[in-house]
Design a protein around this motif. Structure first.
Motif, PDB file in Angstrom:
ATOM      1  N   GLU A  37       0.836  -1.203   0.000  1.00 31.43           N
ATOM      2  CA  GLU A  37       0.000   0.000   0.000  1.00 31.43           C
ATOM      3  C   GLU A  37       0.873   1.256   0.000  1.00 31.43           C
ATOM      4  O   GLU A  37       0.659   2.176  -0.789  1.00 31.43           O
ATOM      5  CB  GLU A  37      -0.933  -0.005   1.211  1.00 31.43           C
ATOM      6  CG  GLU A  37      -1.932   1.125   1.204  1.00 31.43           C
ATOM      7  CD  GLU A  37      -2.989   0.976   2.289  1.00 31.43           C
ATOM      8  OE1 GLU A  37      -3.962   1.734   2.242  1.00 31.43           O
ATOM      9  OE2 GLU A  37      -2.850   0.108   3.178  1.00 31.43           O
ATOM     10  N   TYR A  70      -6.591 -10.682  -2.169  1.00 35.38           N
ATOM     11  CA  TYR A  70      -7.743  -9.836  -1.837  1.00 35.38           C
ATOM     12  C   TYR A  70      -7.276  -8.467  -1.337  1.00 35.38           C
ATOM     13  O   TYR A  70      -7.781  -7.428  -1.765  1.00 35.38           O
ATOM     14  CB  TYR A  70      -8.626 -10.513  -0.786  1.00 35.38           C
ATOM     15  CG  TYR A  70      -9.755  -9.640  -0.320  1.00 35.38           C
ATOM     16  CD1 TYR A  70     -10.870  -9.414  -1.131  1.00 35.38           C
ATOM     17  CD2 TYR A  70      -9.696  -9.007   0.920  1.00 35.38           C
ATOM     18  CE1 TYR A  70     -11.895  -8.589  -0.712  1.00 35.38           C
ATOM     19  CE2 TYR A  70     -10.722  -8.175   1.345  1.00 35.38           C
ATOM     20  CZ  TYR A  70     -11.822  -7.975   0.522  1.00 35.38           C
ATOM     21  OH  TYR A  70     -12.838  -7.147   0.937  1.00 35.38           O
ATOM     22  N   LYS A  71      -6.285  -8.451  -0.455  1.00 33.16           N
ATOM     23  CA  LYS A  71      -5.767  -7.192   0.089  1.00 33.16           C
ATOM     24  C   LYS A  71      -5.198  -6.329  -1.022  1.00 33.16           C
ATOM     25  O   LYS A  71      -5.453  -5.115  -1.067  1.00 33.16           O
ATOM     26  CB  LYS A  71      -4.700  -7.479   1.161  1.00 33.16           C
ATOM     27  CG  LYS A  71      -4.062  -6.245   1.747  1.00 33.16           C
ATOM     28  CD  LYS A  71      -5.049  -5.414   2.522  1.00 33.16           C
ATOM     29  CE  LYS A  71      -4.341  -4.240   3.190  1.00 33.16           C
ATOM     30  NZ  LYS A  71      -5.262  -3.335   3.834  1.00 33.16           N
ATOM     31  N   SER A  73      -6.067  -6.239  -4.093  1.00 29.64           N
ATOM     32  CA  SER A  73      -7.167  -5.695  -4.903  1.00 29.64           C
ATOM     33  C   SER A  73      -7.911  -4.583  -4.167  1.00 29.64           C
ATOM     34  O   SER A  73      -8.399  -3.649  -4.792  1.00 29.64           O
ATOM     35  CB  SER A  73      -8.124  -6.803  -5.338  1.00 29.64           C
ATOM     36  OG  SER A  73      -8.796  -7.339  -4.230  1.00 29.64           O
ATOM     37  N   THR A  74      -7.976  -4.638  -2.845  1.00 27.89           N
ATOM     38  CA  THR A  74      -8.694  -3.595  -2.103  1.00 27.89           C
ATOM     39  C   THR A  74      -7.891  -2.307  -1.967  1.00 27.89           C
ATOM     40  O   THR A  74      -8.468  -1.252  -1.733  1.00 27.89           O
ATOM     41  CB  THR A  74      -9.114  -4.069  -0.688  1.00 27.89           C
ATOM     42  OG1 THR A  74      -7.943  -4.344   0.079  1.00 27.89           O
ATOM     43  CG2 THR A  74     -10.025  -5.266  -0.752  1.00 27.89           C
ATOM     44  N   ILE A  75      -6.560  -2.379  -2.125  1.00 33.37           N
ATOM     45  CA  ILE A  75      -5.761  -1.156  -2.005  1.00 33.37           C
ATOM     46  C   ILE A  75      -5.443  -0.530  -3.358  1.00 33.37           C
ATOM     47  O   ILE A  75      -4.714   0.455  -3.421  1.00 33.37           O
ATOM     48  CB  ILE A  75      -4.466  -1.392  -1.195  1.00 33.37           C
ATOM     49  CG1 ILE A  75      -3.580  -2.460  -1.824  1.00 33.37           C
ATOM     50  CG2 ILE A  75      -4.794  -1.726   0.245  1.00 33.37           C
ATOM     51  CD1 ILE A  75      -2.261  -2.695  -1.085  1.00 33.37           C
ATOM     52  N   GLY A  76      -6.005  -1.090  -4.432  1.00 31.35           N
ATOM     53  CA  GLY A  76      -5.897  -0.425  -5.721  1.00 31.35           C
ATOM     54  C   GLY A  76      -5.167  -1.147  -6.823  1.00 31.35           C
ATOM     55  O   GLY A  76      -5.028  -0.617  -7.922  1.00 31.35           O
ATOM     56  N   TYR A  77      -4.697  -2.346  -6.571  1.00 31.06           N
ATOM     57  CA  TYR A  77      -4.007  -3.098  -7.614  1.00 31.06           C
ATOM     58  C   TYR A  77      -4.986  -3.962  -8.399  1.00 31.06           C
ATOM     59  O   TYR A  77      -5.897  -4.550  -7.825  1.00 31.06           O
ATOM     60  CB  TYR A  77      -2.954  -4.042  -7.012  1.00 31.06           C
ATOM     61  CG  TYR A  77      -1.751  -3.364  -6.422  1.00 31.06           C
ATOM     62  CD1 TYR A  77      -0.652  -3.035  -7.222  1.00 31.06           C
ATOM     63  CD2 TYR A  77      -1.684  -3.073  -5.063  1.00 31.06           C
ATOM     64  CE1 TYR A  77       0.467  -2.433  -6.672  1.00 31.06           C
ATOM     65  CE2 TYR A  77      -0.566  -2.473  -4.508  1.00 31.06           C
ATOM     66  CZ  TYR A  77       0.505  -2.153  -5.319  1.00 31.06           C
ATOM     67  OH  TYR A  77       1.610  -1.561  -4.777  1.00 31.06           O
ATOM     68  N   LYS A  78      -4.765  -4.050  -9.690  1.00 31.65           N
ATOM     69  CA  LYS A  78      -5.382  -5.101 -10.494  1.00 31.65           C
ATOM     70  C   LYS A  78      -4.447  -6.294 -10.326  1.00 31.65           C
ATOM     71  O   LYS A  78      -3.239  -6.170 -10.539  1.00 31.65           O
ATOM     72  CB  LYS A  78      -5.447  -4.684 -11.967  1.00 31.65           C
ATOM     73  CG  LYS A  78      -5.908  -5.795 -12.882  1.00 31.65           C
ATOM     74  CD  LYS A  78      -5.816  -5.378 -14.337  1.00 31.65           C
ATOM     75  CE  LYS A  78      -6.186  -6.569 -15.205  1.00 31.65           C
ATOM     76  NZ  LYS A  78      -6.007  -6.281 -16.621  1.00 31.65           N
TER      77      LYS A  78
END
Length: 161
Positions: A37, A70-71, A73-78
């Protein structure tokens, strides 16, 4: 506060992170963990994020990486995922796995180049000298100058128009 040299808010940024190589390099070379992140926030630095892609390799049927994926993807990564394949068999019939995103990362970067001004790539340290000028990155200043001369002479080919 002034923007860092070469750093402008309107710049379009692409971040490409080889998660396994970055994780293992930080751990093995520096005895540190990676905060993905913070890495993303620092890489973007207030500029316009076009795409942040995290490349993950996992064993088929192994769900232990799912919380990490999952983490991310939730902080902005594809998140792009690949299964490990058995490369060869070692002593005692023990499988040696392979999972390499290098060509996939390069292909994604090339596809997005028309939409990016800045590319941030994270992965294994190459441990080689770097010299650069403009878009040219080589190992020595002489190689950069040779690449620039080749470019000026049209040796890089032509883009069909």
């Amino acid at each position: 506060m002034a923007e860092p040299l070469g750093h402008y808010q309107e710049q379009r940024v692409g971040v490409f992170v080889d998660t396994q190589n970055l994780y293992h390099s930080a751990r093995d070379y520096y005895e540190r963990n990676v905060n993905f992140e913070s890495l993303l926030r620092f890489a973007v630095g207030g500029r316009r994020l076009v795409r942040a892609t995290a490349y993950v390799v996992e064993k088929e049927g192994d769900t232990s990486a799912w919380p990490f994926i999952y983490k991310l993807s939730t902080i902005g990564y594809k998140v792009r995922r690949m299964y490990l394949t058995v490369k060869e068999t070692g002593e005692g019939g023990r499988p040696i796995y392979s999972g390499n995103w290098d060509m996939g990362i390069a292909a994604d970067m090339v596809r997005l180049m028309p939409y990016l001004d800045v590319v941030v790539l994270g992965g294994r340290p190459i441990r080689e000298p770097l010299a650069w000028a403009g878009p040219f990155v080589m190992n020595t200043k002489a190689e950069v100058l040779a690449a620039y001369e080749d470019y000026q002479r049209g040796r890089f080919g032509q883009i069909p128009g």
